[in-house]
Structure formats: C-alpha cells, structure tokens
Design an enzyme around this catalytic site. Structure first.
Site, PDB file in Angstrom:
ATOM      1  N   LYS A  22       1.156 -11.949  -4.326  1.00 13.40           N
ATOM      2  CA  LYS A  22       2.134 -12.025  -3.213  1.00 13.40           C
ATOM      3  C   LYS A  22       1.505 -11.516  -1.914  1.00 13.40           C
ATOM      4  CE  LYS A  22       5.194  -8.554  -2.769  1.00 13.40           C
ATOM      5  NZ  LYS A  22       5.225  -7.865  -1.475  1.00 13.40           N
ATOM      6  N   ASN A  23       0.823 -10.379  -1.989  1.00 18.06           N
ATOM      7  CA  ASN A  23       0.308  -9.739  -0.769  1.00 18.06           C
ATOM      8  C   ASN A  23      -0.963 -10.387  -0.231  1.00 18.06           C
ATOM      9  OD1 ASN A  23       2.509  -8.131  -0.907  1.00 18.06           O
ATOM     10  ND2 ASN A  23       1.429  -6.325  -1.679  1.00 18.06           N
ATOM     11  N   ARG A  94       9.398  -7.293   5.776  1.00 17.24           N
ATOM     12  CA  ARG A  94       8.662  -6.721   6.903  1.00 17.24           C
ATOM     13  C   ARG A  94       7.311  -7.412   7.127  1.00 17.24           C
ATOM     14  NH1 ARG A  94       8.394  -2.200   7.548  1.00 17.24           N
ATOM     15  NH2 ARG A  94       6.279  -1.959   8.293  1.00 17.24           N
ATOM     16  N   CYS A 118      12.560   1.072   5.699  1.00 19.45           N
ATOM     17  CA  CYS A 118      12.908   0.425   4.422  1.00 19.45           C
ATOM     18  C   CYS A 118      13.053   1.541   3.397  1.00 19.45           C
ATOM     19  CB  CYS A 118      11.872  -0.615   4.041  1.00 19.45           C
ATOM     20  SG  CYS A 118      10.506   0.021   3.110  1.00 19.45           S
ATOM     21  N   ARG A 123       7.662   3.147   7.803  1.00 17.03           N
ATOM     22  CA  ARG A 123       6.798   1.969   7.897  1.00 17.03           C
ATOM     23  C   ARG A 123       6.754   1.375   9.321  1.00 17.03           C
ATOM     24  NH1 ARG A 123       7.519  -1.719   2.683  1.00 17.03           N
ATOM     25  NH2 ARG A 123       5.409  -2.346   3.262  1.00 17.03           N
ATOM     26  N   PRO A 124       6.330   2.175  10.287  1.00 17.07           N
ATOM     27  CA  PRO A 124       6.229   1.674  11.660  1.00 17.07           C
ATOM     28  C   PRO A 124       5.111   0.628  11.789  1.00 17.07           C
ATOM     29  CG  PRO A 124       5.177   3.800  11.497  1.00 17.07           C
ATOM     30  CD  PRO A 124       5.840   3.557  10.173  1.00 17.07           C
ATOM     31  N   ILE A 125       5.044  -0.039  12.950  1.00 19.71           N
ATOM     32  CA  ILE A 125       3.923  -0.973  13.200  1.00 19.71           C
ATOM     33  C   ILE A 125       3.176  -0.554  14.472  1.00 19.71           C
ATOM     34  CG2 ILE A 125       4.974  -2.921  11.977  1.00 19.71           C
ATOM     35  CD1 ILE A 125       5.675  -4.085  14.788  1.00 19.71           C
ATOM     36  N   ASP A 126       3.234   0.739  14.772  1.00 18.08           N
ATOM     37  CA  ASP A 126       2.591   1.242  16.003  1.00 18.08           C
ATOM     38  C   ASP A 126       1.104   0.924  16.052  1.00 18.08           C
ATOM     39  OD1 ASP A 126       2.707   3.152  13.797  1.00 18.08           O
ATOM     40  OD2 ASP A 126       1.549   4.474  15.092  1.00 18.08           O
ATOM     41  N   ASP A 306       1.379   0.886  -5.157  1.00 15.21           N
ATOM     42  CA  ASP A 306       2.273  -0.113  -5.755  1.00 15.21           C
ATOM     43  C   ASP A 306       2.316  -0.017  -7.269  1.00 15.21           C
ATOM     44  OD1 ASP A 306       1.583  -2.785  -3.352  1.00 15.21           O
ATOM     45  OD2 ASP A 306       2.745  -0.939  -3.237  1.00 15.21           O
ATOM     46  N   ARG A 398      11.483 -10.290  -5.534  1.00 12.72           N
ATOM     47  CA  ARG A 398      10.634 -10.410  -4.339  1.00 12.72           C
ATOM     48  C   ARG A 398       9.161 -10.493  -4.739  1.00 12.72           C
ATOM     49  NH1 ARG A 398      11.757  -6.301   0.367  1.00 12.72           N
ATOM     50  NH2 ARG A 398      10.024  -7.578   1.062  1.00 12.72           N
TER      51      ARG A 398
HETATM   52  C1  EPZ Z   1       1.100  -3.367   2.363  1.00  9.73           C
HETATM   53  O1  EPZ Z   1       2.197  -2.922   3.135  1.00  9.73           O
HETATM   54  C2  EPZ Z   1       1.711  -4.039   1.151  1.00  9.73           C
HETATM   55  N1  EPZ Z   1       2.546  -5.174   1.578  1.00  9.73           N
HETATM   56  C3  EPZ Z   1       2.572  -3.021   0.393  1.00  9.73           C
HETATM   57  O2  EPZ Z   1       3.064  -3.656  -0.777  1.00  9.73           O
HETATM   58  C4  EPZ Z   1       1.671  -1.853  -0.025  1.00  9.73           C
HETATM   59  O3  EPZ Z   1       2.462  -0.868  -0.672  1.00  9.73           O
HETATM   60  C5  EPZ Z   1       1.006  -1.242   1.221  1.00  9.73           C
HETATM   61  O4  EPZ Z   1       0.286  -2.267   1.931  1.00  9.73           O
HETATM   62  C6  EPZ Z   1       0.032  -0.131   0.868  1.00  9.73           C
HETATM   63  O5  EPZ Z   1      -0.931  -0.610  -0.020  1.00  9.73           O
HETATM   64  C7  EPZ Z   1       1.921  -6.315   1.958  1.00  9.73           C
HETATM   65  O6  EPZ Z   1       0.706  -6.429   1.959  1.00  9.73           O
HETATM   66  C8  EPZ Z   1       2.819  -7.449   2.371  1.00  9.73           C
HETATM   67  P1  EPZ Z   1       0.542  -0.117   5.286  1.00  9.73           P
HETATM   68  P2  EPZ Z   1       1.942  -2.421   4.647  1.00  9.73           P
HETATM   69  O7  EPZ Z   1       0.639  -0.619   6.676  1.00  9.73           O
HETATM   70  O8  EPZ Z   1       0.775  -3.111   5.220  1.00  9.73           O
HETATM   71  C9  EPZ Z   1       1.654   3.711   7.769  1.00  9.73           C
HETATM   72  C10 EPZ Z   1       4.646  -4.207  -2.386  1.00  9.73           C
HETATM   73  O9  EPZ Z   1       5.223  -3.473  -3.194  1.00  9.73           O
HETATM   74  N2  EPZ Z   1       1.559   2.856   8.973  1.00  9.73           N
HETATM   75  O10 EPZ Z   1      -0.765  -0.166   4.578  1.00  9.73           O
HETATM   76  O11 EPZ Z   1       3.237  -2.497   5.363  1.00  9.73           O
HETATM   77  C11 EPZ Z   1       2.815   3.326   6.882  1.00  9.73           C
HETATM   78  O12 EPZ Z   1       4.014   3.940   7.321  1.00  9.73           O
HETATM   79  C12 EPZ Z   1       4.492  -3.753  -0.955  1.00  9.73           C
HETATM   80  O13 EPZ Z   1       4.127  -5.323  -2.645  1.00  9.73           O
HETATM   81  C13 EPZ Z   1       1.726   3.428  10.227  1.00  9.73           C
HETATM   82  O14 EPZ Z   1       1.957   4.634  10.344  1.00  9.73           O
HETATM   83  O15 EPZ Z   1       1.575  -0.896   4.402  1.00  9.73           O
HETATM   84  C14 EPZ Z   1       2.372   3.841   5.536  1.00  9.73           C
HETATM   85  O16 EPZ Z   1       2.688   5.214   5.438  1.00  9.73           O
HETATM   86  C15 EPZ Z   1       5.240  -2.463  -0.689  1.00  9.73           C
HETATM   87  N3  EPZ Z   1       1.633   2.652  11.332  1.00  9.73           N
HETATM   88  C16 EPZ Z   1       0.844   3.667   5.572  1.00  9.73           C
HETATM   89  O17 EPZ Z   1       0.504   3.495   6.944  1.00  9.73           O
HETATM   90  C17 EPZ Z   1       1.372   1.306  11.249  1.00  9.73           C
HETATM   91  O18 EPZ Z   1       1.279   0.642  12.298  1.00  9.73           O
HETATM   92  C18 EPZ Z   1       0.360   2.448   4.815  1.00  9.73           C
HETATM   93  O19 EPZ Z   1       1.128   1.356   5.238  1.00  9.73           O
HETATM   94  C19 EPZ Z   1       1.205   0.742   9.963  1.00  9.73           C
HETATM   95  C20 EPZ Z   1       1.305   1.530   8.845  1.00  9.73           C
END
Ligand code: EPZ
Length: 434
Positions: A22-23, A94, A118, A123-126, A306, A398
C-alpha cells in the site's frame, strides 16, 4: 458496518501470498501526475486507501482504468483544471498530501487540505512545506488549506529535522523538474522510498542515494510514463509472520520481502520462532512457547512502527515481561485498551508499554481504532478462548486485502459478517459454547 468474528485456538498451517505494498502504490499514483501519458502500475492490492487515491486523481482530472481485477492500474493526466485536494478526501487519507510535490513540479501550483491529526498522532506536514519553501515555493496556509506555488522550483539542500517517509517522497516528487540539484539529508530509507526513486529514474529522472539518508535529485526537463510493478507489502507479510508464530503454526509466506524485514526476523527468532527463507518467501514455524522480547520502533531499517501493535499482541501471550517502546508516533497505543479487555496485562508508561505475558487471552467484543491496531486485535482473537468480535473494521480494509479470507485459508475460524447478521452469529457461537 461489517464486523469480523473469530473463534480462537486454531493453528495456522499452509501458505499465503503477500500483495503489493500500500505504502509503495500511493506515491507511485502521485508520480503519475508528473507525465502526460498512460502510467501503468501492476501488482496493486485492492484496498480502501487506493480507491480513495483514485477518487482524488479523478477529481484532479486524471483518467484511470483498471485491468486484471483492478490489480493493474493505468493512469493518464493530460491536464489538471483545478490542482486541489479537498478536505473530504484528505481527512480520510493523509497520504493525499503526496500530490503536493508533483502538482507544483508540473502545474506550478497546488492547494491541499491540511491533513489534521489522526488516531496515532498529530502527524504534521511542516517538513514537507519547509522543503518546498527551500526550493523557492510560495507557501500560504489559510482556512485549513495549504497553497503552494512556484513558477519553477530550484534545487536546494534540505535537512529533514525528523525522518519522514512521505516527506522524503513528496520532496523527491517536487525536485524532479527543479532547476538544479536537490539534496535531501536525513532522508527516509524505507523500501517504499526506493521503489518510488526506481520508478522515477525509469521515467527519466536522475535520482541517486535512495535507500541511504542522503538522496540527490538532479532536475530534468521531461519525464515519460512507464509500466512499473509494486514491491510486496512488508507489513502485510510481517502480520502473517506474527500470526503464524502466535498460533504455533507452520506457514509459508510467499512473495515475502524478507530483506525488508530484517529487524522483525531478528525479534521473532529472539522470541523462539523459527524463520526460514524458502521458495522466494519465508516459512514461519512457531511450535514452541513464545519468549518475551523488548521492542523499540525506529525509522527503517529499525523495527517498523507499523508492526508494533501486532508484536504487542504476540507479547501479550509470551512467557515473561516485555517492554515495547514507540518512538515514531506519540499516540500509537490505542490497541492496548482493547487487548486489556481480552485479559492482557499491559501498563503504559509514557512512550513505553510494559507487557506481562498471560497464559490465555479471552475473546471479547472489540472496537478497531486505526489500521494496525485492527490487525493486532485480529491476531489476539486468533489465540483467545471463545468468540472475538471486531467492529469498525473499515480501518482494517484500508491496508489489508481480505485478511479474513487469507486467514481462513490457513485454518482460522474467522468470518466477516454484516452488522445485522452479527447478533445472530454471536448467539450461534454462544449456544455452541453452552
Ligand atoms: C508513513 O507515514 C506511512 N504511510 C505510515 O504507515 C508509517 O507508519 C510511517 O510512514 C512511518 O513509517 C505511508 O507511507 C502512506 P512520517 P508518514 O512522516 O510519512 C513526524 C500505515 O499503517 N513528522 O514518516 O505520514 C510525524 O509526526 C501507515 O500504513 C513531522 O513532525 O509518517 C511522525 O512522528 C501509518 N513533520 C514522524 O515524523 C512532518 O512534516 C514520522 O512520520 C512529517 C512527519
């Protein structure tokens, strides 16, 4: 709403084939926005998140066709009238933020609803936005939307303060047409990032370093569409590996990307499970008592967040005490309350959960809260005494394609029922217990 009913106690025996990841599919679908031509993606699993992403692409103006039972996706985006991802779609998935990079790269503008929090964290996108700004984009946030615009992005050196998977992917997608070279430092190493980089390079991009913490993207003028196959889903594979271990089963997991599951393999072996590479997959044999092990989630190649909920279900019936620490998300213990209703002995202490193994769990009516927590409850139901009923399994759908059918084929006593039938089935089981 559908529910899943499980009567625990069956060993899982046989073989199961893992679907596409999926990812990995979601960023590949976003990459299709970069080219004016038919992009073909094969080995696509049938999942709700992928259906949601299709709706988003269609909303943007993409043409989408599905062959081979929708396991082959063909996407063409000739033009995008309104480069906008609305709140209704982003709030349910997201990963929709992944359209930001390609829309700005090709159409110079994008307006995407901020994903909001969520169940598992803020999970910000900053960091996605910090990178786009560093590449010269104008970024404005108002009314819950972020608008990103740039006549042409320029290459930049970007340090990712936190390792972010979709942040790395979004900036890679944005940088492919930038004027100059972009360097992402402290980038994510996940296999799904490598899968995307490989596909972009096949499309004509010039990306090096994917799979390491420093990725270099040299901007190019044009990309062309390709056909690409999605890598197997390491989290689906890992979920079946834990299921086999917990039920003292013997299961061959085919198309299992064992090279992407090194940390899980080590932990399963530490817990006493036999993990053998065989026939292009992995055989898991769990016929001895499960030993408690400590787990700490980390970005790849560390133990995957995960898989944390699934391994907690396994430690709930292990012999001894295990400490499970979640370092990636700040609220990914939603499954603990439900496991405790089954008799699990778990105490949360900040980012850690202390799990004291019990001899048996007991079946109970449970409620899923997020994708991987749902999987954890299903696994617990497989080993619990009596009937377990998991509701709100739209979370499960999902990320797992027909998991109940795959588990049934391995010998589990499990079925999916429409909610109106649940009462009747549950009473049938109750009578059988009497
Ligand atoms: C990806 O999410 C995966 N989703 C998630 O899988 C997975 O748990 C996660 O990576 C970690 O491996 C997809 O690929 C679609 P992150 P993502 O950005 O990219 C912080 C599942 O179960 N962060 O790596 O959204 C964030 O809050 C899903 O399949 C910021 O602070 O995760 C988190 O604490 C759930 N600012 C950490 O980084 C940002 O701009 C990792 O998040 C982005 C992230």
């Amino acid at each position: 709403m559908d529910k899943i009913l499980i009567r625990g106690g069956r060993r899982l025996v046989g073989e199961v084939t893992v679907g596409g990841a999926k990812n990995a599919v979601l960023p590949l679908m976003a990459a299709s926005l970069l080219v004016d031509g038919w992009m073909t993606i094969t080995n696509v699993p049938r999942l709700r998140d992928i259906d949601t992403f299709k709706v988003l692409l269609a909303h943007l103006g993409s043409e989408i066709s599905g062959d081979d039972g929708n396991r082959t996706l063909r996407i063409r985006t000739r033009d995008v009238a309104v480069p906008e991802a609305p709140y209704e779609l982003v709030k349910t998935m997201r990963a929709a933020v992944l359209v930001l990079g390609p829309l700005v790269a090709r159409f110079k503008r994008a307006r995407v609803s901020l994903p909001g929090g969520c169940a598992i964290g803020a999970r910000p996108i900053d960091l996605h936005l910090k990178g786009l700004k560093a590449m010269g984009a104008e970024v404005e946030i108002e009314h819950g939307y972020v608008t990103v615009s740039a006549e042409r992005l320029r290459g930049a050196k970007i340090y990712m303060d936190t390792v972010t998977v979709t942040g790395t992917e979004n900036l890679m997608l944005a940088a492919v047409h930038a004027d100059g070279t972009t360097i992402l430092e402290n980038a994510a190493l996940e296999p799904e990032v490598v899968c995307l980089a490989d596909a972009l390079n096949a499309m004509g991009a010039r990306i090096t370093g994917a799979g390491t913490d420093t990725i270099k993207i040299e901007g190019v003028e044009k990309l062309h569409p390709i056909e690409t196959r999605v890598i197997p889903d390491r989290i689906e594979a890992g979920t079946f590996m834990v299921a086999a271990a917990m039920t003292k089963g013997n299961v061959l997991i085919k198309d299992c990307p064992h090279e992407h599951l090194h940390a899980l393999n080590l932990k399963l072996k530490e817990a006493g499970t036999e993990v053998i590479q065989e026939d292009g997959g992995v055989r898991v044999i769990g016929d001895i008592p499960i030993r408690s092990v400590d787990v700490k989630t980390l970005p790849y190649p560390g133990f995957p967040t995960d898989m944390q909920a699934q391994v907690m279900a396994m430690m709930a019936i292990a012999s001894g005490l295990s400490v499970i620490t979640e370092t990636v998300f700040e609220n990914r213990f939603m499954h603990v309350g439900e496991l405790k209703r089954m008799g699990a002995d778990i105490t949360i202490d900040g980012r850690s959960a202390v799990v004291k193994g019990v001899r048996r769990l007991s079946g109970a009516p449970l409620m899923a809260t997020d994708l991987r927590a749902s999987a954890s409850l299903i696994l617990a139901g497989l080993v619990a005494d009596g009937l377990t009923e998991v509701s709100r399994i739209y979370h499960l759908d999902r990320g797992y394609e027909k998991i109940e059918e795959k588990l049934m084929a391995l010998g589990a006593d499990i079925e999916r029922v429409k909610s109106r039938e649940t009462a009747a089935r549950a009473s049938k089981y109750a009578k059988a217990e009497a």
